[in-house]
Design an enzyme around this catalytic site. Structure first.
Site, PDB file in Angstrom:
ATOM      1  N   SER A 135       3.566   1.345  -1.933  1.00 58.85           N
ATOM      2  CA  SER A 135       4.266   1.109  -3.280  1.00 58.85           C
ATOM      3  C   SER A 135       3.868   2.536  -3.922  1.00 58.85           C
ATOM      4  CB  SER A 135       3.644  -0.062  -3.985  1.00 58.85           C
ATOM      5  OG  SER A 135       4.427  -1.281  -3.275  1.00 58.85           O
ATOM      6  N   GLY A 136       4.886   2.938  -4.715  1.00 60.24           N
ATOM      7  CA  GLY A 136       4.877   4.052  -5.583  1.00 60.24           C
ATOM      8  C   GLY A 136       4.912   5.479  -4.905  1.00 60.24           C
ATOM      9  N   GLY A 181       0.735  -1.332  -0.133  1.00 60.73           N
ATOM     10  CA  GLY A 181      -0.020  -0.115   0.059  1.00 60.73           C
ATOM     11  C   GLY A 181       0.879   1.166   0.091  1.00 60.73           C
TER      12      GLY A 181
HETATM   13  C1  4AZ Z   1       4.035  -3.742  -1.430  1.00 59.72           C
HETATM   14  O1  4AZ Z   1       3.578  -5.074  -1.306  1.00 59.72           O
HETATM   15  C2  4AZ Z   1       5.375  -3.597  -0.412  1.00 59.72           C
HETATM   16  N1  4AZ Z   1       9.162  -3.908   2.917  1.00 59.72           N
HETATM   17  C3  4AZ Z   1       5.956  -2.484  -0.781  1.00 59.72           C
HETATM   18  C4  4AZ Z   1       7.107  -2.531   0.161  1.00 59.72           C
HETATM   19  C5  4AZ Z   1       7.746  -3.397   1.045  1.00 59.72           C
HETATM   20  C6  4AZ Z   1       7.030  -4.741   0.791  1.00 59.72           C
HETATM   21  C7  4AZ Z   1       5.931  -4.809   0.299  1.00 59.72           C
HETATM   22  C8  4AZ Z   1       8.926  -3.036   1.800  1.00 59.72           C
HETATM   23  O2  4AZ Z   1       3.682  -3.023  -1.908  1.00 59.72           O
END
Ligand code: 4AZ
Length: 864
Positions: free
Chosen positions: A814-815, A812
């Site tokens: 991410s980005g 969540g």
């Molecule tokens: C994800 O799934 C995700 N621990 C983003 C960052 C990390 C792990 C998973 C880093 O969006």
């Protein structure tokens, strides 16, 4: 012959020296005399046969006597003139001194009319108080002769307190004696009690403190003064003049007198606060626990800007408060909006607390505790158990007071005083009782503390866990694992190092894979010593050793540019390489990270252009109280990307008024949803709370275009980057601003602290956060990270985390942005949240897209 003319030159030089004005007439005369003298002497000296000893003997002594006499007279006159100048110009020079003070009148009762300075009652009482003060001064020879004027500024209850300022004109050499006499409360009171035979007013206590003479001007021509009385059960608000439509005035001195009913106290909150940035002589707002603006009663002084969520609530100890604003000649800031109300004066803050556990706080926490308070908590747990107190939040900081002395505000337990800003700590007792005392003095209040008391078994204070010497309980696996988990490091003392560990010179055991990683893990650098390059050699970031002479010679001798990247002297026009910053005029620099650092390095200034980025609107940030919630406006480039019917899915960063940067993997087709379709997405900018998306600070935009990097590999997550164009541009506000993009050569060295933000899951497999979260993590050495994450790291990735675990980005996030605070407090986008081996696991740092490596690709698509 050569002698006098050269002396004459000397005298002329002397006359032109800084003492010129004084000496002109005097030395002018001498000049003439000397001229005559000179003529005589010239004759004598020039024509006297040198061998004629008799003649020399006869005429010589006479002339010397004259010369010596003239010199002595000259010196004496100069000394006298000097003394007179010193006496009249400096010693007797008049100095203006102003004192702020208040006195208590015992034989009067307060009436409402005393609140208003335009009533006859106010005028009559002022006259009497002035007379009393005058008499008091008259009877003191260190004060009386120099008194010019006293002005009564206000009255308040108790019986009646009169506030005033007095002005004096005193010769410089008497100023110290005046200070001393004004500070001597006892002798002043004696003079009114005994010297005045029939005192109209019975004065009980009088205090005065030196003040800034500028208060006189402001009180004379003061058009900026307000008097407000709290209404029962109501909130009264006030603002700086012109707020919010125009900036508050320059060169102003404003005062707000706040009052409440007798036996009440005042709670004052600044709802919005935006004044000039703090610096020497900057605009300043002061809050006093008195109607007299004196330092010993100052609760706080504020400048800069605070986010709306910052707790700026202050309490008085009586029914009055004074707020002042002093501004300089510059600045155009909006000012503040404040609210205040009255509440009953608390009878006591002391308590007896019984049971297995419980919480307690400083009065009015998380508001600033009131001044002049003493609280005692008597804590008692069941008699078979012992008790400990865990301070989760502790802010009892007074400016200039060392935490070793705690002479002003403090917490006291078993004769030990605690003050300052402290991270979590525990105080344990080896009985079932503990007493916690809290004291606040007249000035400067802080947030206070939030504490929990717990009972524990003396034979096993931390069941199944390791007990730190501080009393804290930590997991047994954390003992001797190379990470400091107890704040006093007691978990890492007296350890036998395992096979996977090495012993530092100072005795710590640290994981072997930390040897020679460029980070001083031992604290004494012994983990980095054995791998040093030979003498007079430089160690490259890739571990290679090169002769020191090859460093900063504009040649990439290391092979990774690290010998040319960190040159303190900016070498302009070096030959352009992958690691040298290129100005727009195509000349290259040897300086590291020169972009937007406030120094013009390129001749064409291109390194300082396009720098309207990476600056927050609020200069002040809340100290983290407990969790990791962000402040509103703390990360104004943070974007929340929503997918229709799914809500928040990914984060992104604002880089201009219409472009966002995010992760390519957010826009891959999955379970038959076409995430690459821009119409599926909505961007929320200026968002803080996911449950408050209709807030007026939030700007909502559709997405026009999504461009994912064509080299993105959805197996390895290499090149995990995308740029998104907004359907319409956003407006930059306090909560919406762009982040700076780093140049392709920008270096984020291993060990550097970086911030990651997002609404992602707060634990692995957990649910997303409602309030935007923040976490400080550190850049991990690339080679070490590649070992930890089994060869999955490419040069387009950067590993950032805390290897002890516990802090990380997660699903969540991410980005979203990974930002680094660079020179001039400007923030740069170091990375984009990409992937990880779970979340917050030990030795598994998060992996981020290295934005600098993809800078050219961003430019190619956005022209930024
Ligand atoms: C994800 O799934 C995700 N621990 C983003 C960052 C990390 C792990 C998973 C880093 O969006």
């Amino acid at each position: 012959m050569n002698y006098w003319p050269s002396e004459e030159r000397k005298m002329n030089d002397y006359q032109l020296s800084p003492g010129r004005k004084l000496k002109t007439s005097d030395s002018g005369l001498k000049y003439n005399n000397r001229k005559e003298d000179m003529n005589g002497q010239e004759e004598g000296v020039e024509f006297l046969p040198t061998m004629n000893a008799k003649k020399v003997e006869k005429r010589g002594p006479k002339r010397w006597v004259v010369v010596t006499a003239v010199l002595i007279v000259f010196l004496l006159v100069s000394l006298l003139v000097g003394l007179l100048v010193w006496h009249f110009k400096y010693r007797r020079a008049p100095v203006q001194k102003v004192y702020n003070g208040h006195l208590v009148i015992l034989n009067l009762n307060f009436i409402d009319a005393y609140e208003n300075s335009s009533t006859t009652e106010f005028a009559l009482l002022s006259k009497k108080v002035k007379q009393t003060i005058k008499e008091m001064y008259k009877n003191n020879q260190d004060i009386g002769p120099y008194h010019k004027e006293t002005v009564i500024t206000a009255f308040s209850e108790g019986s009646v307190i009169a506030y005033y300022w007095s002005e004096f004109i005193v010769p410089a050499y008497r100023a110290k004696a005046l200070d001393k006499a004004m500070a001597d409360e006892q002798s002043l009171i004696q003079t009114v009690k005994y010297k005045s035979r029939n005192p109209v007013l019975q004065v009980n206590s009088i205090v005065a403190f030196p003040a800034d003479p500028s208060i006189i001007q402001s009180s004379r021509g003061n058009s900026c003064s307000f008097a407000l009385h709290a209404e029962e059960g109501e909130i009264t608000s006030f603002t700086t003049p012109g707020f919010p439509n125009s900036p508050y005035p320059n060169n102003a001195h404003c005062t707000w007198v706040l009052r409440a009913d007798v036996d009440s106290i005042i709670s004052l909150t600044f709802k919005t606060f935006d004044v000039e940035l703090c610096s020497e002589g900057s605009d300043i707002i002061r809050v006093y626990n008195s109607l007299s603006p004196v330092e010993p009663h100052e609760l706080v002084n504020l400048c800069g800007s605070y986010p709306p969520s910052y707790n700026l609530t202050f309490l008085s100890s009586q029914n009055v408060m004074l707020v002042t604003l002093i501004t300089n000649a510059e600045g155009r800031n909006p000012g503040f909006k404040a609210e205040f109300f009255q509440l009953p004066k608390p009878k006591t803050c002391s308590k007896t607390l019984k049971g297995e556990s419980g919480t307690f706080t400083t009065p009015f926490y998380p508001a600033h505790y009131p001044p002049d308070m003493d609280c005692v908590w008597n804590i008692e747990v069941p008699s078979t158990k012992n008790v400990k107190v865990h301070f989760n939040v502790f802010y009892i900081l007074e400016p200039g007071i060392p935490v070793s002395s705690c002479t002003k505000d403090y917490v006291e337990i078993s004769n030990t005083k605690y003050c300052g800003e402290r991270s979590q700590f525990v105080v344990a007792s080896n009985t079932s009782k503990i007493t916690v005392r809290f004291h606040s003095d007249q000035s400067h209040t802080d947030t206070g503390f939030l504490a929990k008391f717990l009972s524990y078994d003396s034979s096993d204070p931390c069941p199944g866990k390791f007990t730190c010497n501080t009393g804290r309980c930590i997991d047994k696996v954390m003992r001797c694992d190379g990470w400091v988990d107890c704040t006093d490091a007691s978990d890492e003392r007296s350890c036998n190092c395992t096979k996977e560990q090495f012993r530092c010179n100072n005795g710590w055991c640290k994981p072997r894979f930390w040897l020679c990683d460029g980070v001083n893990d031992c604290g004494d650098n012994s983990d980095e010593l054995q791998c040093k390059c030979p003498d007079k050699h430089f160690k490259c970031s890739n571990g290679k050793c090169i002769p020191e002479t090859q460093k900063c010679d504009s040649k990439d001798d290391c092979g990774d540019g690290s010998d040319e990247g960190t040159c303190s002297k900016v070498v302009k026009s070096v030959s352009c390489k992958d690691y040298t910053y290129k100005c727009h005029n195509s000349l290259c620099l040897s300086k590291t990270n020169p972009e937007c650092d406030g120094t013009k390095d390129c001749d064409d200034n291109s390194d300082e252009e396009s720098c309207d980025c990476g600056i927050r609107s609020y200069s002040k940030q809340t100290r983290i109280v407990g969790g990791q919630d962000s402040e509103e406006g703390e990360w104004p480039w943070q974007v929340s990307l929503h997918v229709k019917s799914q809500g928040h899915v990914c984060g992104a960063s604002l880089i201009s008024n219409k472009w966002l940067v995010s992760a390519a993997h957010c826009f891959q087709e999955e379970s038959q949803i076409r995430y690459s379709d821009p119409t599926l997405w909505t961007a929320f900018l200026g968002l803080h709370d996911q449950s408050d998306r209709t807030n007026k600070m939030v700007q909502e935009r559709s997405i026009k275009r999504i461009i994912t990097n064509p080299q993105f590999n959805d197996f390895t997550y290499d090149y995990d980057i995308a740029v998104l164009e907004l359907q319409s541009p956003v407006k930059f506000t306090a909560t919406v601003r762009p982040i700076c993009l780093p140049d392709a050569t920008h270096d984020f060295p291993a060990g550097k602290e970086i911030w990651v933000t997002g609404w992602g899951a707060t634990s692995e497999g957990g649910i997303g956060a409602t309030i935007l979260q923040k976490a400080a993590i550190r850049v991990i050495n690339q080679t070490m990270c590649n070992t930890l994450l089994t060869d999955q790291i490419t040069s387009r990735m950067i590993c950032v985390g805390i290897l002890t675990g516990g802090i990380d980005a997660c699903q969540g996030d991410s980005g979203g942005p990974l930002v680094s605070v660079e020179s001039n407090n400007r923030l740069f986008l170091a990375g984009v949240v990409s992937w990880g081996d779970g979340c917050a696991r030990r030795n598994k740092p998060g992996v981020y897209t290295r934005v600098s490596k993809l800078r050219d690709w961003i430019k190619q698509h956005t022209s930024l």
